[in-house]
Write an enzyme that holds these catalytic residues in place. Structure first.
Site, PDB file in Angstrom:
ATOM      1  N   GLY A  95       6.700  27.503  24.858  1.00  0.00           N
ATOM      2  CA  GLY A  95       8.526  27.480  25.007  1.00  0.00           C
ATOM      3  C   GLY A  95       9.211  29.169  24.028  1.00  0.00           C
ATOM      4  N   GLU A  96       8.112  29.662  24.042  1.00  0.00           N
ATOM      5  CA  GLU A  96       8.811  30.804  23.721  1.00  0.00           C
ATOM      6  C   GLU A  96       9.771  31.584  24.228  1.00  0.00           C
ATOM      7  OE1 GLU A  96       6.627  34.950  21.168  1.00  0.00           O
ATOM      8  OE2 GLU A  96       5.632  33.615  22.059  1.00  0.00           O
ATOM      9  N   ARG A 133       2.124  27.651  34.342  1.00  0.00           N
ATOM     10  CA  ARG A 133       3.614  28.891  34.852  1.00  0.00           C
ATOM     11  C   ARG A 133       4.021  29.000  36.876  1.00  0.00           C
ATOM     12  NH1 ARG A 133       6.767  30.288  31.061  1.00  0.00           N
ATOM     13  NH2 ARG A 133       7.445  32.186  31.845  1.00  0.00           N
TER      14      ARG A 133
END
Length: 301
Positions: A95-96, A133
């Protein structure tokens, strides 16, 4: 609405629990650890450090600003995941982008799931989360697979189970890393598809790989055309000369293309006909990236 309020109140209660030094939770066996696992907790952003194992090191600034705008309006919808390092000290697992965007907005806290994990588990979680992703290029995925194998000591079979992919799919990605670095860069920039890469990997000589790569770019060869070219090469058939092969590009045009590439932050390609006219090809990785290029071209950035 009541349900959402209850969840927020629970998060604040757990946050207070975590700030109590006498109830510092460091392992799953500690008192109150069961109240923490599986719950959303509001953590202070300044208590969280970025993950040194984060596979992705490049973050599109325009995309971050758009996410920040969304967070400003709607808040952080999907919690980040962190691991506990020490008292009131955490490290990002995933979650950067949400973490960075929240900082841009000026938030003081962010919703988070807390995990208790060692460095190896943290690396594995970050890599597996990254692989899921949708906007990764084939080489990014290949590198993440290779890191899981090398640094977590997984076999391809074990890796297949961890990421939910067929072993043959993983093997095909890993083979891409045998391509010449220039070709790998072409795939990352969007000039080649994974299908092109899989065709080229059957050519053992790196120099021949590069020659075919140049032909793909110059003549806009499809995957099927590339497979045919590689097959004819392996069968020893002479290459057919194309009547419409692209002429040599002048030094001035190459200089202009480099200036375009530097300005746009993308590897611009060019096709020039024998008459001297031609066209520019500007790749983009996502709709956000396309909008970024559009703003630069329109002089808005």
């Amino acid at each position: 609405m009541a349900k959402a309020t209850k969840k927020q109140a629970l998060g604040r209660g757990l946050s207070a629990l975590l700030k109590d030094p006498q109830n510092d939770i460091k392992s799953a066996e500690d008192k109150n650890a069961d109240k923490l696992v599986g719950h959303i907790v509001e953590l202070e952003l300044n208590a969280i450090e970025v993950n040194p194992f984060q596979p992705r090191t490049s973050f599109n600034e325009e995309s971050l600003r758009e996410l920040a705008s969304s967070i400003r309006e709607l808040g952080v919808i999907q919690p980040i995941t962190v691991r506990k390092l020490d008292y009131n000290k955490y490290q990002l697992v995933s979650g950067e982008r949400r973490f960075r965007a929240s900082k841009l907005v000026g938030l003081e806290t962010i919703p988070a799931y807390i995990r208790i994990a060692n460095d190896q588990e943290s690396l594995e979680m970050a890599l597996v989360e990254n692989i899921q992703r949708q906007d990764l290029d084939p080489i990014e995925i290949s590198l993440s697979y290779q890191r899981l194998i090398d640094e977590i000591n997984l076999t391809q079979e074990q890796l297949s189970e961890r990421v939910g992919k067929n072993r043959s799919t993983i093997a095909n990605y890993l083979r891409l890393l045998k391509l010449d670095p220039i070709i790998q860069t072409g795939m990352r920039d969007g000039f080649l598809s994974m299908g092109h890469g899989r065709a080229l990997i059957n050519v053992e000589d790196p120099q021949v790989q590069l020659e075919i790569y140049e032909k793909i770019l110059a003549n806009s060869l499809s995957v099927r055309d590339t497979e045919k070219l590689v097959r004819e090469l392996q069968e020893g058939k002479p290459e057919k000369k194309s009547a419409g092969s692209a002429p040599a590009v002048s030094r001035d045009i190459k200089k202009s293309i480099k200036e375009f590439s530097d300005r746009l932050g993308a590897k611009v390609d060019v096709k020039v006909t024998k008459k001297g006219n031609g066209k520019l090809i500007i790749p983009f990785k996502s709709e956000d990236d396309l909008n970024r290029l559009k703003k630069i071209i329109q002089g808005e950035d």
